[in-house]
Motif scaffolding. Structure first.
Motif, PDB file in Angstrom:
ATOM      1  N   UNK A 160       0.818  -1.211   0.000  1.00  0.00           N
ATOM      2  CA  UNK A 160       0.000   0.000   0.000  1.00  0.00           C
ATOM      3  C   UNK A 160       0.847   1.255   0.000  1.00  0.00           C
ATOM      4  N   UNK A 161       1.956   1.211   0.728  1.00  0.00           N
ATOM      5  CA  UNK A 161       2.866   2.356   0.761  1.00  0.00           C
ATOM      6  C   UNK A 161       3.460   2.621  -0.623  1.00  0.00           C
ATOM      7  N   UNK A 162       3.903   1.553  -1.300  1.00  0.00           N
ATOM      8  CA  UNK A 162       4.461   1.712  -2.641  1.00  0.00           C
ATOM      9  C   UNK A 162       3.417   2.251  -3.618  1.00  0.00           C
ATOM     10  N   UNK A 163       2.208   1.710  -3.566  1.00  0.00           N
ATOM     11  CA  UNK A 163       1.167   2.129  -4.500  1.00  0.00           C
ATOM     12  C   UNK A 163       0.896   3.623  -4.372  1.00  0.00           C
ATOM     13  N   UNK A 164       0.811   4.117  -3.155  1.00  0.00           N
ATOM     14  CA  UNK A 164       0.490   5.533  -2.976  1.00  0.00           C
ATOM     15  C   UNK A 164       1.695   6.423  -3.250  1.00  0.00           C
ATOM     16  N   UNK A 217       1.796  10.397  12.587  1.00  0.00           N
ATOM     17  CA  UNK A 217       0.521  11.086  12.808  1.00  0.00           C
ATOM     18  C   UNK A 217       0.733  12.600  12.834  1.00  0.00           C
ATOM     19  N   UNK A 218       1.764  13.043  13.543  1.00  0.00           N
ATOM     20  CA  UNK A 218       2.073  14.472  13.585  1.00  0.00           C
ATOM     21  C   UNK A 218       2.466  15.008  12.230  1.00  0.00           C
ATOM     22  N   UNK A 253       0.188   6.983   2.395  1.00  0.00           N
ATOM     23  CA  UNK A 253       1.484   6.306   2.396  1.00  0.00           C
ATOM     24  C   UNK A 253       2.019   6.157   3.813  1.00  0.00           C
ATOM     25  N   UNK A 254       1.752   7.147   4.686  1.00  0.00           N
ATOM     26  CA  UNK A 254       2.133   7.011   6.088  1.00  0.00           C
ATOM     27  C   UNK A 254       1.261   5.982   6.799  1.00  0.00           C
ATOM     28  N   UNK A 255      -0.017   5.956   6.472  1.00  0.00           N
ATOM     29  CA  UNK A 255      -0.939   4.982   7.057  1.00  0.00           C
ATOM     30  C   UNK A 255      -0.450   3.561   6.791  1.00  0.00           C
TER      31      UNK A 255
END
Length: 276
Positions: free
Chosen positions: A171-175, A247-248, A215-217
């Motif tokens: 998911x990180x790569x995709x975004x 989150x910050x 991407x952070x999620x």
């Protein structure tokens, strides 16, 4: 307390509990600083209330990220290739996950990311040392659980951890890929320090329709996966601290987009769809 059924007993070492607290405190404080407007000075936040000196040496965004990720990647790869004698499946999984994580980052730096600005060399070195320290400590902690013969946690989370890690890294790569397709080349290419620069647009597609930093999620999900593979106190404390930091950073990023784009959708959250 339920946590002992999920986590290895702490090794007989003062270093690991101290590093667990240190990592959590430093990363959490970084998240608080982002919310307060004191940003880690790179990408869109370069020289944005960061207190960074304009006289310091700068490198391109691509070179800065290469400096940031390479030592941690080499540390993880070294643990995977040159210490096979342990023959411990969990140790192998942790080293492999960390190696894959930083290899992916380096490949994205080279072939995927478009950059919105440069990076101060001291910032790149500071990030690099942080990643190296966290990676080496996680591997060392796993090593200690083996050499000291600590009993396995009653509930084994290795295989759920593998699934979470793969889901998070995908998911990180995709975004990241979606982000790279949304940034057009800057018209100014004359300055060698900024020839990686790109123009920002409101992100679209995927979970960008719901949150500004998917991407952070997914990166947090990946860290949770590594923690579940490791099941050590240090891995979980690092993951919780990283979640606070990201989150910050997500909150600060959403605030930045709101300040730059009048048409930015108010319904788009910072990190967690519909919630945060």
């Amino acid at each position: 307390m339920m946590w002992p059924i999920f986590v290895f007993p702490p090794p007989a070492s003062v270093f690991i509990p101290v590093m667990s607290v240190f990592s959590f405190v430093v990363l959490s404080n970084g998240g608080i600083s982002e919310v307060r407007g004191k940003h880690m000075p790179y990408s869109k936040f370069l020289n944005y209330n960061s207190g960074e000196s304009p006289s310091q040496i700068h490198v391109s965004g691509r070179r800065g990220m290469q400096i940031a990720y390479t030592p941690a990647f080499l540390a993880a790869l070294t643990s995977l290739v040159f210490f096979p004698r342990y023959h411990d499946f969990r140790y192998l999984l942790v080293s492999s996950a960390l190696t894959i994580h930083f290899l992916k980052r380096l490949l994205e730096v080279q072939f995927v990311h478009k950059y919105s600005g440069g990076m101060g060399l001291p910032t790149a070195v500071r990030i690099s040392l942080s990643y190296l320290l966290y990676t080496a400590t996680m591997i060392y902690t796993q090593h200690q659980t083996i050499t000291q013969g600590l009993p396995e946690p009653p509930i084994d989370l290795k295989f759920p951890g593998i699934l979470l890690f793969l889901f998070g890294i995908s998911g990180n790569f995709y975004h990241h890929y979606l982000l790279s397709t949304m940034r057009s080349s800057s018209s100014s290419q004359s300055n060698s320090k900024s020839n990686d620069d790109k123009d920002y647009k409101i992100p679209r597609g995927g979970l960008f329709e719901l949150v500004v930093c998917p991407h952070y999620f997914f990166e947090i999900i990946g860290f949770v996966g590594v923690s579940c593979i490791s099941q050590t106190m240090y891995a979980f404390s690092f993951t919780v601290g990283s979640a606070f930091y990201l989150t910050g950073r997500s909150y600060a990023t959403r605030r930045w987009y709101l300040s730059k784009f009048k048409q930015f959708p108010q319904t788009v959250k910072a990190l967690i769809p519909y919630l945060l």
